[in-house]
Design an enzyme around this catalytic site. Structure first.
Site, PDB file in Angstrom:
ATOM      1  N   HIS A   1       0.829  -1.204   0.000  1.00  0.00           N
ATOM      2  CA  HIS A   1       0.000   0.000   0.000  1.00  0.00           C
ATOM      3  C   HIS A   1       0.872   1.266   0.000  1.00  0.00           C
ATOM      4  O   HIS A   1       0.731   2.134  -0.863  1.00  0.00           O
ATOM      5  CB  HIS A   1      -0.906  -0.033   1.235  1.00  0.00           C
ATOM      6  N   GLU A   2       1.771   1.359   0.971  1.00  0.00           N
ATOM      7  CA  GLU A   2       2.599   2.565   1.097  1.00  0.00           C
ATOM      8  C   GLU A   2       3.578   2.699  -0.072  1.00  0.00           C
ATOM      9  O   GLU A   2       3.879   3.815  -0.513  1.00  0.00           O
ATOM     10  CB  GLU A   2       3.343   2.562   2.427  1.00  0.00           C
TER      11      GLU A   2
ATOM     12  N   HIS B   1       1.911   4.437  -2.852  1.00  0.00           N
ATOM     13  CA  HIS B   1       2.006   5.897  -2.685  1.00  0.00           C
ATOM     14  C   HIS B   1       3.385   6.392  -3.123  1.00  0.00           C
ATOM     15  O   HIS B   1       3.505   7.421  -3.806  1.00  0.00           O
ATOM     16  CB  HIS B   1       1.808   6.271  -1.210  1.00  0.00           C
TER      17      HIS B   1
ATOM     18  N   HIS C   1       3.746   6.544  -6.824  1.00  0.00           N
ATOM     19  CA  HIS C   1       2.976   7.690  -7.318  1.00  0.00           C
ATOM     20  C   HIS C   1       3.818   8.960  -7.178  1.00  0.00           C
ATOM     21  O   HIS C   1       3.904   9.789  -8.104  1.00  0.00           O
ATOM     22  CB  HIS C   1       1.682   7.798  -6.497  1.00  0.00           C
TER      23      HIS C   1
END
Length: 613
Positions: free
Chosen positions: A392-393, A396, A399
Site C-alpha cells: 500500500h505505502e 504511494h 505515485h
C-alpha cells in the site's frame, strides 16, 4: 533471507533498513542554513507585493520565487519531522520541528497578498499573458484555478485576517490532540485468564485481533470506548468548535454549505459525495452477509463490532520483509518494466525505514521531498497484514516518484482525492499475485479476507464516517444544538443503517465519534478513501481483464494518471484514466466486488474442516 532484527535499538538495526537523511541535508548545520535561506526568501517575496500588474514577467518572477520557497519548505520540514518520527523522545528534534511551524506561519502571513493581487489582473489580460509567455506554461493550471475560485477569495485585508486567524483556528484540533493523547488515562482490565492489560490504542487493537474469548473482547471494547464516553461532554464541546469553525470559514468565503467549501479547492462536485453515500447505504447487503459469514464460522451466538477483527482461521505463515518486498515487486509486473525498475530502485536502501525501534512512532506512511523523492515508514513485523501495508505505502511512493519525475514543482503535488488510488491498486495486484501461488483453501481464505477487510475498512467504514460528519456539519448549518446526546444519537443511527441486524448493537459504541481523529483534524477528508477505492477497483479491472490491446491502453492511462501529479482537477485526471465518480455504477462496482469476494470466501471456507480454526 534476512531475518527480522531481534533488537529494538535503532543503531543496531542494519543501515539498509533505516532511513538515510543525507539526500535532504548533510547535517543539522546545513538544515540551519536552509532555515536562514527560507527566512531571507520570505523577506524577498514580500517585496514583490504590488508588482504583479506590471506584466507576465513579473507574474513569472513571483511564481518562481514562490516555488523556491516551496522546495525549501519540503526540506526544512521533512528533515526534523522524519527524524522525530524515528525517535519521538528526542526533545531537541521536537524543538527544531516546532521552529518549522513558526516559519511556515510567517510565510502564510507574508504571502497572503499574492492571490488577491493576482486576481486584480483582469482574467482576459491574464489569458493573453499566458498565451504569449511560454515560460508561464507550468503555471497555467494553478493560475486559471485561482480565477475559478475568485468568488471565494477575499480582498487583501480579508485574506490577511483569515491567515492571522489560522493558528487560533487550530486550537480545537490541538485541544483534541492533548485530551485524546496526553491527558487520556486508559483503563486496565482483568482478562478471563487472570492477566491484566492496560487498554492503550495499541493494546486494545491487539486484543481485539488476538483474543479468542468473546467476553474479553466485549470487556475491552466497553472499557476502551467507554474511556472516551467518560469525557464525552468535553469532546462534544471541542467538536462543536470544529463544526462552528468550518461553518464560519464557509460563510466567510461565501459558500452555501461546509461541504461545498471543502470540495471547492479541487472542484469536486457535491454529487460525488452524495452519490457515494447513497450507493453505499443502499449496498450494505454484502457487508452484512460478510458479518453473518464470520459469525457462523466463529461459532458465535451473537456478533458485535468488537468481533470483526479476530481471525476466523489462523496461520503460522510468516512473511519476512525481503520476501514481502520481492512479492510486491513481482506483483506489479503488469504495469511494465520501467515501473518495476523504478520500484526496485526505490526499495534498494535508504528510503524505507523498515523495523520498529524504541521511540519510533507507530503505523506506516509515505512522505515526499520534492527534488529528493519519497521516504516510507514501516513498523514491519513479518505478518500478512504488514506485507499488504508495505504494498500500500509503496504504491504511494511510486505515485510520488512518477509525479516528481514528470512534473515541475508547481504541479508535482497530487491531491488526496487521487492519492489512495495508487496504494489500493497495488494492494489488489499483490492479492491476485499471491492467490495464484497457492491452492491451500485456508491461505486463500485468509488472502481473500485481506481484500474483504480492505473494502470494509477503506470503503464502507470511511463512507459511514463521511455520512456521520456530513450530518454533524448540517446540525450547525441549521443552527441546531451540537450536544453529546445529539452526536451519540447520530452515530448510533448511522451504525444501524450500515450494519442492520447483522450485528448486535452495543450502547457504548455511540461514543465512537469521539475517538476518530479525522473528525477533529481533517474534516471532509475520509470520503476520499472510499472514492479512491472505487476508482482503483475500476482501473484494476480495466488493466487486468479483456483483450490485451485494451489492457495495455488502460495501463498507459493509469501510468499517465500517476505521472500527472496535480496538473489538472482530480476529477478530470480520473476521467482521463477511465473513471467517472459521478456515475453510480463506478461506486456500485465496489459493492459488487465485495459480493463476489465474499462468495469466493464462502467457497474456500466450505473446503475447510472446523478443526482448521
Amino acid at each position: 533471507m534476512a531475518a527480522k532484527p531481534t533488537t529494538r535499538v535503532r543503531a543496531e538495526i542494519p543501515a539498509q533498513y533505516r532511513w538515510d537523511f543525507s539526500p535532504i541535508y548533510a547535517d543539522w548545520e546545513a538544515w540551519e542554513a536552509g532555515m536562514r535561506e527560507m527566512d531571507q526568501r520570505i523577506d524577498a517575496f514580500v517585496k514583490l507585493q504590488g508588482t504583479l500588474k506590471n506584466g507576465p514577467e513579473a507574474v513569472l518572477a513571483a511564481y518562481q520565487a514562490y516555488d523556491e520557497i516551496g522546495k525549501l519548505q519540503y526540506r526544512i520540514y521533512r528533515y526534523p519531522q522524519l527524524q522525530r518520527d524515528t525517535d519521538t523522545r528526542d526533545q531537541n528534534v521536537s524543538g527544531r520541528f516546532q521552529r518549522v511551524g513558526a516559519m511556515f506561519a510567517k510565510f502564510d502571513a507574508a504571502s497572503a497578498w499574492f492571490t488577491p493581487e493576482l486576481l486584480t489582473v483582469p482574467e482576459a489580460t491574464m489569458h493573453e499573458w499566458l498565451d504569449k509567455t511560454p515560460a508561464l506554461a507550468p503555471y497555467r493550471f494553478p493560475i486559471l484555478e485561482a480565477f475559478r475560485r475568485q468568488a471565494h477569495v477575499l480582498d487583501e485585508k480579508g485574506e490577511r485576517l483569515l491567515a492571522l486567524a489560522s493558528r487560533s483556528n487550530r486550537a480545537s484540533n490541538e485541544t483534541y490532540s492533548e485530551l485524546s493523547t496526553s491527558d487520556i488515562k486508559f483503563p486496565t482490565i482483568r482478562l478471563s485468564d487472570g492477566k491484566e492489560v492496560t487498554l492503550t490504542p495499541g493494546n486494545y487493537s491487539a486484543l481485539l485481533s488476538e483474543s479468542s474469548v468473546q467476553a474479553d473482547r466485549a470487556a475491552a471494547a466497553a472499557a476502551h470506548v467507554g474511556t472516551y464516553g467518560q469525557t464525552a461532554h468535553t469532546y462534544a464541546a471541542i467538536y462543536n468548535g470544529i463544526l462552528q469553525r468550518d461553518w464560519f470559514l464557509a460563510r466567510a468565503r461565501n459558500f452555501p454549505t461546509t461541504l461545498d467549501a471543502a470540495l471547492d479547492e479541487n472542484a469536486i462536485p457535491r454529487q460525488v459525495v452524495e452519490t457515494l453515500i447513497d450507493v453505499a447505504r443502499k449496498g450494505t447487503s454484502p457487508l452484512q452477509r460478510y458479518a453473518r459469514l464470520r459469525q457462523r464460522l466463529l461459532g458465535l451466538p451473537s456478533y458485535h463490532l468488537y468481533d470483526q477483527f479476530v481471525p476466523v482461521f489462523r496461520s503460522d505463515k510468516t512473511w519476512p520483509y525481503e520476501e514481502a518486498r520481492q512479492q510486491a515487486i513481482a506483483s506489479v509486473a503488469p504495469l511494465g518494466k520501467e515501473y518495476v525498475q523504478r520500484y526496485q530502485k526505490f526499495v534498494s536502501g535508504g528510503r524505507v525505514d523498515v523495523y520498529e525501534n524504541e521511540g519510533k512512532r507507530s503505523g506506516a506512511y509515505n512522505a515526499g521531498v520534492y527534488g529528493v523523492g519519497p521516504y516510507l515508514l514501516m513498523n514491519y513485523n513479518d505478518t500478512r497484514d504488514a506485507m499488504f501495508t508495505f504494498a500500500h505505502e509503496a504504491g504511494h511512493a511510486m505515485h510520488t516518484v512518477l509525479s516528481y519525475e514528470h512534473q515541475p514543482f508547481v504541479t508535482a503535488d497530487y491531491t488526496i482525492f487521487v492519492a489512495e488510488v495508487a496504494s489500493t491498486t497495488n494492494e489488489r495486484f499483490l492479492l491476485e499475485h499471491l492467490l495464484k501461488q497457492t491452492t491451500d483453501p485456508k491461505e486463500r481464505f485468509l488472502l481473500l479476507q485481506e481484500a474483504v477487510d480492505a473494502i470494509v475498512g477503506t470503503f464502507y467504514t470511511q463512507v459511514l464516517f463521511a455520512d456521520f460528519e456530513l450530518r454533524a456539519h448540517q446540525l450547525v448549518e441549521r443552527d441546531e444544538p451540537v450536544t453529546t446526546e445529539a452526536l451519540n444519537q447520530l452515530y448510533a443511527q448511522v451504525l444501524k443503517e450500515y450494519w442492520g441486524d447483522a450485528i448486535t448493537a452495543d450502547d457504548f459504541y455511540k461514543y465512537t465519534w469521539a475517538r476518530i481523529p479525522h473528525f477533529f483534524n481533517t474534516p471532509y477528508y475520509v470520503y476520499q478513501y472510499a472514492t479512491c477505492f472505487a476508482s482503483s477497483a475500476k482501473l484494476f479491472k480495466s488493466m487486468t481483464q479483456g483483450p490485451k490491446a485494451e489492457r495495455d491502453a488502460a495501463v498507459k492511462r493509469y501510468l499517465t494518471l500517476l505521472s500527472s501529479g496535480g496538473n489538472d482537477q482530480p476529477m478530470k485526471q480520473l476521467q482521463k484514466a477511465g473513471v467517472d465518480l459521478t456515475q453510480r455504477q463506478t461506486v456500485q462496482a465496489v459493492v459488487d466486488q465485495l459480493d463476489e469476494l465474499v462468495t469466493r470466501m464462502e467457497a474456500e471456507a466450505a473446503k475447510l474442516q472446523p478443526a482448521a480454526k
